[in-house]
Scaffold this motif. Structure first.
Motif, PDB file in Angstrom:
ATOM      1  N   CYS A 398       0.856  -1.185   0.000  1.00  0.00           N
ATOM      2  CA  CYS A 398       0.000   0.000   0.000  1.00  0.00           C
ATOM      3  C   CYS A 398       0.893   1.236   0.000  1.00  0.00           C
ATOM      4  N   LEU A 401       0.249   8.166  -3.038  1.00  0.00           N
ATOM      5  CA  LEU A 401       0.628   8.604  -4.373  1.00  0.00           C
ATOM      6  C   LEU A 401       0.760  10.118  -4.422  1.00  0.00           C
ATOM      7  N   ASN A 412       4.024   6.408  -6.640  1.00  0.00           N
ATOM      8  CA  ASN A 412       4.387   6.251  -5.235  1.00  0.00           C
ATOM      9  C   ASN A 412       5.405   7.322  -4.846  1.00  0.00           C
ATOM     10  N   ILE A 427      -3.872  10.555  -1.509  1.00  0.00           N
ATOM     11  CA  ILE A 427      -4.215   9.521  -2.498  1.00  0.00           C
ATOM     12  C   ILE A 427      -3.639   8.200  -2.011  1.00  0.00           C
ATOM     13  N   ARG A 429      -3.323   3.946  -2.434  1.00  0.00           N
ATOM     14  CA  ARG A 429      -3.439   2.821  -3.372  1.00  0.00           C
ATOM     15  C   ARG A 429      -3.126   1.513  -2.658  1.00  0.00           C
ATOM     16  N   CYS A 430      -3.941   0.491  -2.935  1.00  0.00           N
ATOM     17  CA  CYS A 430      -3.712  -0.871  -2.449  1.00  0.00           C
ATOM     18  C   CYS A 430      -3.506  -1.764  -3.667  1.00  0.00           C
ATOM     19  N   ASN A 431      -2.342  -2.384  -3.755  1.00  0.00           N
ATOM     20  CA  ASN A 431      -1.995  -3.177  -4.940  1.00  0.00           C
ATOM     21  C   ASN A 431      -2.393  -4.641  -4.794  1.00  0.00           C
ATOM     22  N   ILE A 542      -9.156   6.991  -2.915  1.00  0.00           N
ATOM     23  CA  ILE A 542      -8.714   5.592  -2.870  1.00  0.00           C
ATOM     24  C   ILE A 542      -8.625   5.078  -4.298  1.00  0.00           C
ATOM     25  N   ASP A 543      -7.414   4.706  -4.709  1.00  0.00           N
ATOM     26  CA  ASP A 543      -7.185   4.227  -6.072  1.00  0.00           C
ATOM     27  C   ASP A 543      -7.512   2.742  -6.147  1.00  0.00           C
ATOM     28  N   GLY A 545      -7.278   1.029  -8.976  1.00  0.00           N
ATOM     29  CA  GLY A 545      -6.706   0.544 -10.237  1.00  0.00           C
ATOM     30  C   GLY A 545      -6.135  -0.849 -10.152  1.00  0.00           C
ATOM     31  N   ILE A 604      -7.746   8.972 -11.212  1.00  0.00           N
ATOM     32  CA  ILE A 604      -7.338   9.785 -10.063  1.00  0.00           C
ATOM     33  C   ILE A 604      -7.361  11.259 -10.428  1.00  0.00           C
TER      34      ILE A 604
END
Length: 651
Positions: A398, A401, A412, A427, A429-431, A542-543, A545, A604
């Motif tokens: 996580c 961004l 990141n 922003i 992001r959770c991958n 919250i991304d 993607g 985003i």
């Protein structure tokens, strides 16, 4: 006892694999045969020729053991065929390249050890299961003094000659139109030397001896045994299929062709049903013969047809010519052709540099297959591989961004120097997919990245408001519509006061006053001893993607997160989502009157532009202010908390 090798493999699409008995599966079948037909069942009572006063009916024992083997072979063929019809070949996808590499290397090690004892010609017991390879090695060293020198010399010479010619074939493959079939030449020459010198008689060399000619008539399996052997048959069939697919994947990558797992299941199933009916032994991919075929230039199924034709000729007419051949020569040919499999060990350092998890999967699978046996080792490797997938999704990467200046690209902030975070906007992001196993981790990482806990902030603000209410009631603070004053008439710096408003206008507490709003700056010092965490953002994006799926638990958790931030006046937006994700959220009741679809954005950058436009046109309230409304009621004291950040104080 006459039993034939089932070598037919119809419908198979693998161009390199050579079908036939495999050492490990042969041991597994042999274990079933010994369990179903132990020697004690064929003792002849009353005969004192044996040490215990009994003798064994060898002919009857061998006949029954062949029947057991045939039954097991047919049953495994039926199981494989059923799996192929049910399209279970998709399980091949779970055999990753690192797992296959470790598994096939361990299989090569098993084969090599089984052949070393033939090169040395030392007696060993037949072991199967956990630590079987270790026990075999112990037996070899325990009986190393019984090594037959003639067999050892023949084996070492064969290894040197075969490997040397293989190297020549490899180096000059562009100049040599056809690879030199050194294995064939060595077999013919070794048979001739053994016959001429009579190595068996003079040096007690271990030779092939009798090779039965002709085919046995077909015979049906003993169906009554199916219930007793189905468990062992299934595990053996799975191991055989795993070996076949693993070897096929190794050569398919090397020679750039595709394999179909379901077609392999059908091919092996049909071939073993047919072979078992003619007293054939269970056949799958033979690692050693496949290596020989590939190294000699076999590229198509024509190579398999030629091999089958030669075996047919040997069975029918030429078998007696190979009877004087030393077993150590055959074993040495197998060992020499396993070089390619052992060279896979060199993949481990490369995998470690590329992906440490994959290298660990390779090592764990190889070690487990060597120690536990190929059946349990494959299972252990597969479980470990799936565990790494679960762990990587349970503890995903996580990140916060930032924007690449002058672009709509967000990266990141820890990976790039010139990335800048947007003021008042975070922003996240959770991958990984978000589901029940990683939902708590998702929340923890979100708290760490935004820098505060929304629930704790909300509670602290409520506590501070209640304390302010008590101070107003006691007369230590006086409220106006623009702020709160201390009893000394000094403006508190934590609030904004109206210079045109006379503080004395609101002193009369006996007369109900109209509702007034007091703006509290939560990031300044408060007139009460409560530490309220600072909230420096007004928007959270919250991304989605990298989020491939959600479950019911994660949808409920996300909705709770959105509401928690909304209570402290932090707007939450979701960007980069997939349509299936939104459908799942709708089905799970994510959207309602509080959480609406206007928080969704395709990218985003769209969300960022929307936030800036609202701020530019004054549609976004200042996020660090909370409104407190005071209404006076005679002899009453009440506090209500509203999620829209409107708090009414009554005194």
């Amino acid at each position: 006892m006459k039993q034939r090798q089932g070598f037919l493999k119809p419908f198979g699409n693998d161009l390199k694999n050579h079908a036939g008995p495999f050492a490990v599966t042969s041991l597994m079948v042999g274990s079933v045969v010994l369990t179903m037909a132990p020697e004690g069942n064929f003792e002849i009572k009353g005969n004192t020729t044996g040490l215990n006063g009994t003798a064994v009916d060898i002919a009857a024992m061998n006949e029954y053991r062949v029947l057991v083997s045939n039954t097991v072979t047919v049953l495994m063929g039926i199981l494989l065929l059923i799996m192929g019809i049910l399209q279970i070949g998709f399980l091949v996808r779970y055999l990753s390249d690192p797992l296959v590499g470790g598994f096939t290397t361990a299989a090569a090690f098993h084969i090599a050890i089984s052949q070393v004892k033939l090169v040395l010609s030392v007696p060993t017991k037949n072991y199967n299961g956990v630590l079987s390879l270790i026990y075999t090695i112990i037996d070899i060293f325990r009986n190393i003094g019984k090594t037959n020198i003639a067999d050892l010399i023949a084996g070492l010479l064969t290894i040197i000659i075969v490997m040397s010619v293989k190297e020549v074939n490899d180096r000059f493959k562009h100049k040599i139109p056809v690879p030199i079939p050194i294995e064939l030449f060595v077999t013919i020459v070794a048979s001739g030397i053994s016959y001429a010198v009579d190595l068996e008689t003079k040096y007690h060399a271990s030779i092939v001896k009798d090779i039965p000619t002709g085919f046995l008539p077909p015979r049906p399996p003993d169906v009554s045994m199916f219930a007793d052997v189905i468990g062992s048959s299934f595990s053996t069939a799975v191991v055989g299929y795993a070996v076949a697919v693993s070897v096929a994947k190794v050569y398919s990558i090397k020679h750039n062709y595709q394999i179909d797992g379901n077609q392999e299941l059908v091919a092996f199933g049909v071939s073993n049903i047919f072979g078992g009916a003619f007293s054939g032994f269970f056949g799958c991919t033979t690692l050693s013969r496949t290596a020989v075929q590939e190294s000699t230039g076999g590229q198509t199924q024509i190579a398999g047809f030629i091999s089958a034709s030669i075996i047919f000729l040997v069975i029918v007419a030429l078998g007696n010519l190979l009877e004087p051949l030393q077993k150590s020569v055959l074993a040495a040919i197998v060992i020499a052709n396993l070089k390619g499999m052992f060279m896979q060990v060199l993949d481990v350092p490369r995998l470690w540099r590329q992906n440490k998890t994959d290298s660990i999967i390779w090592v764990v699978t190889c070690a487990a297959s060597i120690i536990l046996g190929l059946d349990l080792g494959l299972l252990a490797g597969l479980v470990f591989e799936l565990a790494t997938v679960v762990i990587r999704t349970q503890f995903p990467t996580c990140a916060a961004l930032g924007n690449v200046p002058g672009t709509d690209i967000y990266k990141n902030i820890k990976d790039y120097k010139n990335i800048e975070e947007l003021s008042g906007i975070k922003i996240f992001r959770c991958n990984a997919p978000i589901y029940f196993a990683n939902m708590d981790f998702f929340k923890d990482r979100l708290k760490a990245i935004v820098g505060f806990d929304a629930v704790r902030v909300f509670r602290k603000r409520n506590k501070a408001l209640k304390m302010i209410q008590k101070l107003i009631k006691k007369g230590k603070l006086r409220s106006t519509k623009n702020g709160v004053l201390t009893d000394l008439g000094v403006d508190n710096k934590a609030f904004e006061s109206d210079p045109e408003q006379d503080p004395e206008e609101a002193e009369d507490v006996d007369v109900p006053t109209k509702e007034v709003e007091i703006q509290v700056d939560w990031n300044s010092d408060l007139p009460v001893k409560v530490i309220v965490p600072k909230v420096t953002i007004h928007s959270l994006i919250i991304d989605f993607g990298a989020v491939s799926f959600l479950d019911v638990v994660s949808v409920k958790g996300l909705k709770l997160i959105v509401k928690e931030f909304m209570r402290i006046d932090v707007n939450v937006y979701i960007a980069g989502y997939d349509d299936e994700i939104i459908q799942k959220m709708e089905a799970c009741g994510f959207f309602d009157d509080t959480v609406k679809k206007d928080i969704l954005f395709l990218t985003i950058h769209d969300a960022v532009l929307f936030i800036r436009m609202k701020a530019l046109y004054g549609n976004v309230e200042d996020p660090i202010f909370e409104k407190i409304s005071q209404i006076s009621f005679p002899e009453s004291d009440e506090l209500e908390d509203h999620e829209g950040a409107i708090y009414k104080l009554a005194s």
